[in-house]
Design a protein around this motif. Structure first.
Motif, PDB file in Angstrom:
ATOM      1  N   ASP A 431       0.848  -1.173   0.000  1.00 57.02           N
ATOM      2  CA  ASP A 431       0.000   0.000   0.000  1.00 57.02           C
ATOM      3  C   ASP A 431       0.896   1.239   0.000  1.00 57.02           C
ATOM      4  O   ASP A 431       1.487   1.613   1.015  1.00 57.02           O
ATOM      5  CB  ASP A 431      -0.908  -0.010   1.238  1.00 57.02           C
ATOM      6  CG  ASP A 431      -1.959   1.105   1.187  1.00 57.02           C
ATOM      7  OD1 ASP A 431      -1.898   1.911   0.245  1.00 57.02           O
ATOM      8  OD2 ASP A 431      -2.815   1.143   2.084  1.00 57.02           O
ATOM      9  N   LEU A 432       1.009   1.899  -1.152  1.00 57.70           N
ATOM     10  CA  LEU A 432       1.885   3.063  -1.259  1.00 57.70           C
ATOM     11  C   LEU A 432       1.360   4.239  -0.452  1.00 57.70           C
ATOM     12  O   LEU A 432       2.145   5.071   0.027  1.00 57.70           O
ATOM     13  CB  LEU A 432       2.048   3.466  -2.729  1.00 57.70           C
ATOM     14  CG  LEU A 432       2.690   2.421  -3.652  1.00 57.70           C
ATOM     15  CD1 LEU A 432       2.866   2.986  -5.054  1.00 57.70           C
ATOM     16  CD2 LEU A 432       4.036   1.959  -3.109  1.00 57.70           C
ATOM     17  N   TYR A 433       0.054   4.336  -0.286  1.00 60.12           N
ATOM     18  CA  TYR A 433      -0.492   5.411   0.527  1.00 60.12           C
ATOM     19  C   TYR A 433      -0.051   5.258   1.979  1.00 60.12           C
ATOM     20  O   TYR A 433       0.312   6.227   2.643  1.00 60.12           O
ATOM     21  CB  TYR A 433      -2.022   5.415   0.442  1.00 60.12           C
ATOM     22  CG  TYR A 433      -2.536   5.625  -0.944  1.00 60.12           C
ATOM     23  CD1 TYR A 433      -2.480   6.871  -1.538  1.00 60.12           C
ATOM     24  CD2 TYR A 433      -3.068   4.559  -1.672  1.00 60.12           C
ATOM     25  CE1 TYR A 433      -2.950   7.064  -2.830  1.00 60.12           C
ATOM     26  CE2 TYR A 433      -3.532   4.745  -2.955  1.00 60.12           C
ATOM     27  CZ  TYR A 433      -3.473   5.997  -3.535  1.00 60.12           C
ATOM     28  OH  TYR A 433      -3.933   6.178  -4.807  1.00 60.12           O
ATOM     29  N   HIS A 434      -0.068   4.051   2.459  1.00 57.24           N
ATOM     30  CA  HIS A 434       0.364   3.781   3.834  1.00 57.24           C
ATOM     31  C   HIS A 434       1.843   4.123   3.992  1.00 57.24           C
ATOM     32  O   HIS A 434       2.264   4.711   4.999  1.00 57.24           O
ATOM     33  CB  HIS A 434       0.110   2.308   4.171  1.00 57.24           C
ATOM     34  CG  HIS A 434       0.517   1.936   5.569  1.00 57.24           C
ATOM     35  ND1 HIS A 434       1.813   1.615   5.906  1.00 57.24           N
ATOM     36  CD2 HIS A 434      -0.215   1.836   6.712  1.00 57.24           C
ATOM     37  CE1 HIS A 434       1.873   1.329   7.189  1.00 57.24           C
ATOM     38  NE2 HIS A 434       0.649   1.457   7.704  1.00 57.24           N
ATOM     39  N   PRO A 443       8.077   7.679  11.040  1.00 56.59           N
ATOM     40  CA  PRO A 443       9.129   7.243  10.114  1.00 56.59           C
ATOM     41  C   PRO A 443       9.904   6.020  10.596  1.00 56.59           C
ATOM     42  O   PRO A 443      10.493   5.310   9.771  1.00 56.59           O
ATOM     43  CB  PRO A 443      10.036   8.479  10.018  1.00 56.59           C
ATOM     44  CG  PRO A 443       9.764   9.260  11.260  1.00 56.59           C
ATOM     45  CD  PRO A 443       8.339   9.019  11.600  1.00 56.59           C
ATOM     46  N   THR A 444       9.926   5.746  11.930  1.00 53.16           N
ATOM     47  CA  THR A 444      10.688   4.604  12.437  1.00 53.16           C
ATOM     48  C   THR A 444       9.848   3.330  12.558  1.00 53.16           C
ATOM     49  O   THR A 444      10.362   2.293  12.984  1.00 53.16           O
ATOM     50  CB  THR A 444      11.278   4.955  13.814  1.00 53.16           C
ATOM     51  OG1 THR A 444      10.213   5.285  14.710  1.00 53.16           O
ATOM     52  CG2 THR A 444      12.229   6.140  13.694  1.00 53.16           C
ATOM     53  N   GLU A 445       8.578   3.382  12.207  1.00 54.05           N
ATOM     54  CA  GLU A 445       7.703   2.219  12.352  1.00 54.05           C
ATOM     55  C   GLU A 445       8.062   1.143  11.335  1.00 54.05           C
ATOM     56  O   GLU A 445       8.445   1.440  10.185  1.00 54.05           O
ATOM     57  CB  GLU A 445       6.245   2.641  12.165  1.00 54.05           C
ATOM     58  CG  GLU A 445       5.252   1.494  12.330  1.00 54.05           C
ATOM     59  CD  GLU A 445       3.826   1.948  12.087  1.00 54.05           C
ATOM     60  OE1 GLU A 445       2.922   1.091  12.055  1.00 54.05           O
ATOM     61  OE2 GLU A 445       3.626   3.172  11.922  1.00 54.05           O
ATOM     62  N   ASP A 446       7.949  -0.120  11.745  1.00 56.53           N
ATOM     63  CA  ASP A 446       8.221  -1.245  10.852  1.00 56.53           C
ATOM     64  C   ASP A 446       7.152  -1.297   9.756  1.00 56.53           C
ATOM     65  O   ASP A 446       5.957  -1.245  10.029  1.00 56.53           O
ATOM     66  CB  ASP A 446       8.229  -2.549  11.653  1.00 56.53           C
ATOM     67  CG  ASP A 446       8.657  -3.731  10.777  1.00 56.53           C
ATOM     68  OD1 ASP A 446       9.230  -3.484   9.689  1.00 56.53           O
ATOM     69  OD2 ASP A 446       8.403  -4.882  11.177  1.00 56.53           O
ATOM     70  N   LEU A 447       7.602  -1.411   8.496  1.00 55.51           N
ATOM     71  CA  LEU A 447       6.669  -1.390   7.368  1.00 55.51           C
ATOM     72  C   LEU A 447       5.911  -2.695   7.207  1.00 55.51           C
ATOM     73  O   LEU A 447       4.827  -2.731   6.636  1.00 55.51           O
ATOM     74  CB  LEU A 447       7.430  -1.068   6.075  1.00 55.51           C
ATOM     75  CG  LEU A 447       8.082   0.316   6.041  1.00 55.51           C
ATOM     76  CD1 LEU A 447       8.909   0.471   4.783  1.00 55.51           C
ATOM     77  CD2 LEU A 447       7.020   1.408   6.103  1.00 55.51           C
ATOM     78  N   GLY A 448       6.485  -3.791   7.677  1.00 53.79           N
ATOM     79  CA  GLY A 448       5.797  -5.075   7.572  1.00 53.79           C
ATOM     80  C   GLY A 448       5.623  -5.527   6.128  1.00 53.79           C
ATOM     81  O   GLY A 448       6.580  -5.564   5.345  1.00 53.79           O
ATOM     82  N   THR A 457      13.232   1.508   5.670  1.00 49.53           N
ATOM     83  CA  THR A 457      12.940   2.434   6.771  1.00 49.53           C
ATOM     84  C   THR A 457      14.048   3.461   6.936  1.00 49.53           C
ATOM     85  O   THR A 457      13.795   4.668   7.091  1.00 49.53           O
ATOM     86  CB  THR A 457      12.736   1.658   8.081  1.00 49.53           C
ATOM     87  OG1 THR A 457      11.668   0.713   7.906  1.00 49.53           O
ATOM     88  CG2 THR A 457      12.389   2.608   9.216  1.00 49.53           C
ATOM     89  N   TYR A 458      15.303   3.013   6.892  1.00 54.70           N
ATOM     90  CA  TYR A 458      16.434   3.931   7.063  1.00 54.70           C
ATOM     91  C   TYR A 458      16.539   4.898   5.869  1.00 54.70           C
ATOM     92  O   TYR A 458      16.854   6.070   6.040  1.00 54.70           O
ATOM     93  CB  TYR A 458      17.728   3.143   7.220  1.00 54.70           C
ATOM     94  CG  TYR A 458      17.720   2.224   8.422  1.00 54.70           C
ATOM     95  CD1 TYR A 458      17.897   2.733   9.709  1.00 54.70           C
ATOM     96  CD2 TYR A 458      17.511   0.855   8.265  1.00 54.70           C
ATOM     97  CE1 TYR A 458      17.887   1.896  10.820  1.00 54.70           C
ATOM     98  CE2 TYR A 458      17.498   0.008   9.369  1.00 54.70           C
ATOM     99  CZ  TYR A 458      17.676   0.534  10.636  1.00 54.70           C
ATOM    100  OH  TYR A 458      17.658  -0.286  11.717  1.00 54.70           O
ATOM    101  N   VAL A 459      16.246   4.396   4.678  1.00 53.22           N
ATOM    102  CA  VAL A 459      16.270   5.267   3.494  1.00 53.22           C
ATOM    103  C   VAL A 459      15.210   6.354   3.613  1.00 53.22           C
ATOM    104  O   VAL A 459      15.463   7.528   3.298  1.00 53.22           O
ATOM    105  CB  VAL A 459      16.063   4.431   2.215  1.00 53.22           C
ATOM    106  CG1 VAL A 459      15.880   5.345   1.003  1.00 53.22           C
ATOM    107  CG2 VAL A 459      17.240   3.491   1.995  1.00 53.22           C
ATOM    108  N   GLN A 460      14.031   5.999   4.098  1.00 57.24           N
ATOM    109  CA  GLN A 460      12.960   6.983   4.246  1.00 57.24           C
ATOM    110  C   GLN A 460      13.307   8.034   5.290  1.00 57.24           C
ATOM    111  O   GLN A 460      12.974   9.206   5.133  1.00 57.24           O
ATOM    112  CB  GLN A 460      11.649   6.278   4.600  1.00 57.24           C
ATOM    113  CG  GLN A 460      11.105   5.420   3.471  1.00 57.24           C
ATOM    114  CD  GLN A 460       9.772   4.766   3.800  1.00 57.24           C
ATOM    115  OE1 GLN A 460       9.132   4.173   2.948  1.00 57.24           O
ATOM    116  NE2 GLN A 460       9.351   4.860   5.046  1.00 57.24           N
ATOM    117  N   ILE A 461      13.985   7.633   6.352  1.00 59.63           N
ATOM    118  CA  ILE A 461      14.385   8.609   7.380  1.00 59.63           C
ATOM    119  C   ILE A 461      15.383   9.610   6.800  1.00 59.63           C
ATOM    120  O   ILE A 461      15.285  10.826   7.016  1.00 59.63           O
ATOM    121  CB  ILE A 461      14.981   7.879   8.600  1.00 59.63           C
ATOM    122  CG1 ILE A 461      13.892   7.059   9.297  1.00 59.63           C
ATOM    123  CG2 ILE A 461      15.603   8.879   9.571  1.00 59.63           C
ATOM    124  CD1 ILE A 461      14.407   6.207  10.446  1.00 59.63           C
TER     125      ILE A 461
END
Length: 568
Positions: A431-434, A443-448, A457-461
């Motif tokens: 889900d790209l919206y999520h 930003p630190t939440e696990d994407l699952g 996750t680190y790239v997004q931060i």
């Protein structure tokens, strides 16, 4: 038509020719042909007059150059003769060197120039013609610019010379017009020298004029900036075709555009209605929109919303082998099954049309494609700002405008485009919206199950921090650096001193003083703050606006087939 006839009569009178007349009957007059002929003659006369002015200006420039060379040759020749006479009178009889060698001998030895930097000097010269009335002002300006380190030599010119760089010729014409008309008020004419930015002018033709008008409806660029109208010739009709991709509609539109283009001379001489006049003015825009609509119609595989299998067979088959794909009873219920892993050769597989999953599939495809096209076009606009800054040699605009804007846009929406392409390549269903929403909220939440690659996750931060840093990067450094440069410029400014007799003001000196640019830090900072806020908000709103490409294309499908548009 009357204006054109009067203009041609004036040109005939100026040339000293006499026009002949002959009686005509109503049968001999074709007003359409007459107006077309008058238009052609007016264009030819305008071109002839422009070429004549250009030749006159070139002749004046060459005449000035010839006079300058002649007078300079006389001055240098007389100076050499005077130096030779002085050397001859004061020559030491014991010195064996010739007079010619003494004259040509340099003032400083080459070794002295290399070993003693204090003796190095920059010599320059200025030659040209100037009006006698401005000679004194010119001398004072040179004296001030060189701090008195100058040698000026003047020589009069007997013949009158037309200056191609001033309006003296126009002034004479105005004076003659005032005398002929017995005007009670004399004509006032003055050439104003200024550093104001000249107005922008883009030369267009019948093909590019409509595209340039579209661009100028949103704004006109500064003088010598890159013209986005060149790119609009392709992007505008292509984005239209993304919304209305149907090669059946495109053919109808193409036929109408071809009629306007092939009959443009005939239609141009007629008085058209408001709607027809607008269509005629944008005939080449309609032509390109029709061509791109045919192209995207083949991609969407739609001919008046009917699909055709022109590019091979479908990669799907009916679960019941007794039925073909087109007649499969489960196509709109449980669906069909895929039997070939090779995709359809060009465009969308025709089996999607009329199936149960057609709208979810086409919605997802067109929505994501609209975002990709929008991000590419916005990056093109930022890239044009780099070329503008490079052309004007503005390092501040490169480092504190182009780079942070590029980082901000691509750290957020460029990353979204990357996720869209990666999702297509992997065939996964995250889900790209999520992902994008929780990139800001948590930003630190696990994407699952929404994770597309390792370390996401680190790239997004990192990308989020880059976007946050880019905002103050655009806002603060540029106005502060401009303020520092202005202070240094004011502290380092020195002027030469003039004699008391030269303190009277002249027009040329006033122009120089008024050309100094004013600097207000508050205005510069507010302007930069507005520019930063607009860019951040427009990055979000423009990305959302490109979804209109998908929305209008989806609504077109709904008009022909029952369904609804929904986000994926």
């Amino acid at each position: 038509m009357g204006r054109k006839i009067r203009y041609i009569q004036d040109q005939i009178a100026k040339s000293g020719k006499t026009s002949s007349y002959r009686p005509l009957t109503d049968k001999d007059i074709n007003l359409n042909e007459l107006e077309t002929k008058l238009t052609e003659l007016e264009a030819e006369l305008l071109e002839i007059n422009a070429n004549t002015d250009r030749l006159q200006r070139t002749h004046s420039e060459l005449t000035e150059l010839q006079l300058v060379l002649h007078k300079a040759g006389v001055l240098f020749g007389s100076a050499r003769d005077a130096a030779s006479t002085v050397q001859h009178q004061g020559a030491d009889t014991e010195n064996g060197s010739s007079i010619e060698e003494a004259v040509d001998y340099p003032l400083l030895q080459e070794q002295e120039m290399q070993t003693d930097p204090s003796k190095q000097a920059r010599l320059g010269f200025v030659t040209g013609l100037i009006s006698k009335a401005k000679a004194a002002s010119f001398e004072r300006i040179i004296f001030r610019a060189t701090r008195g380190n100058m040698f000026l030599k003047q020589a009069p010119i007997e013949d009158a010379v037309l200056d191609p760089a001033t309006g003296e010729k126009i002034h004479d014409a105005l004076q003659r017009a005032a005398h002929v008309s017995n005007s009670q008020v004399n004509t006032i004419f003055q050439v104003l020298h200024t550093k104001e930015t000249p107005p922008s002018y883009f030369e267009t033709n019948k093909f590019t004029s409509a595209f340039q008008e579209i661009v100028e409806a949103y704004g006109v660029g500064r003088y010598q900036e890159a013209n986005p109208g060149c790119f609009t010739i392709i992007t505008f009709p292509f984005l239209f075709a993304v919304m209305f991709g149907d090669w059946g509609h495109g053919i109808c539109l193409l036929l109408g555009a071809l009629y306007l283009v092939l009959n443009e001379k005939k239609l141009g001489s007629k008085k058209l209605g408001d709607t027809m006049e607008m269509a005629y003015g944008g005939r080449y825009v309609i032509l390109l929109m029709a061509m791109f609509s045919i192209y995207t119609g083949f991609i969407y595989n739609e001919f008046f919303s009917v699909s055709f299998g022109f590019f091979g067979g479908s990669a799907y088959q009916c679960p019941d082998p007794q039925y073909s794909v087109k007649n499969c009873p489960t196509a709109t219920t449980s669906g069909v099954e895929k039997w070939s892993y090779e995709p359809y050769a060009f465009g969308i597989d025709p089996i999607w049309h009329g199936s149960r999953s057609e709208l979810p599939f086409t919605n997802s495809l067109k929505m994501k494609m609209s975002i990709l096209l929008g991000i590419c076009q916005m990056n093109l606009g930022i890239l044009l700002s780099y070329f503008n800054a490079r052309y004007f040699r503005s390092a501040l605009d490169v480092w504190y405008q182009f780079i942070p804007q590029l980082l901000f846009l691509n750290a957020l929406f460029g990353y979204l485009s990357f996720l869209i392409i990666l999702k297509w390549c992997q065939g996964s269903k995250p889900d790209l919206y999520h992902i994008m929403i929780y990139m800001f909220l948590s930003p630190t939440e696990d994407l699952g199950e929404n994770q597309l690659f390792i370390g996401q996750t680190y790239v997004q931060i990192v990308l989020l921090l880059v976007a946050l840093v880019a905002v103050p990067w655009m806002l603060f450094p540029k106005p502060l650096i401009m303020r520092k440069q202005h202070i240094q410029k004011m502290h380092g400014r020195t002027y030469g001193f003039l004699r008391e007799s030269d303190t009277e003001s002249t027009d040329l000196e006033v122009d120089v003083e008024h050309d100094e640019e004013e600097f207000e830090f508050s205005e510069v900072f507010v302007h930069q703050m507005i520019h930063t806020i607009e860019f951040v908000l427009n990055s979000v709103s423009n990305t959302a606006s490109y979804l209109r490409l998908w929305a209008l294309s989806c609504k077109k499908i709904v008009l022909y087939r029952h369904g609804s548009c929904s986000l994926d």
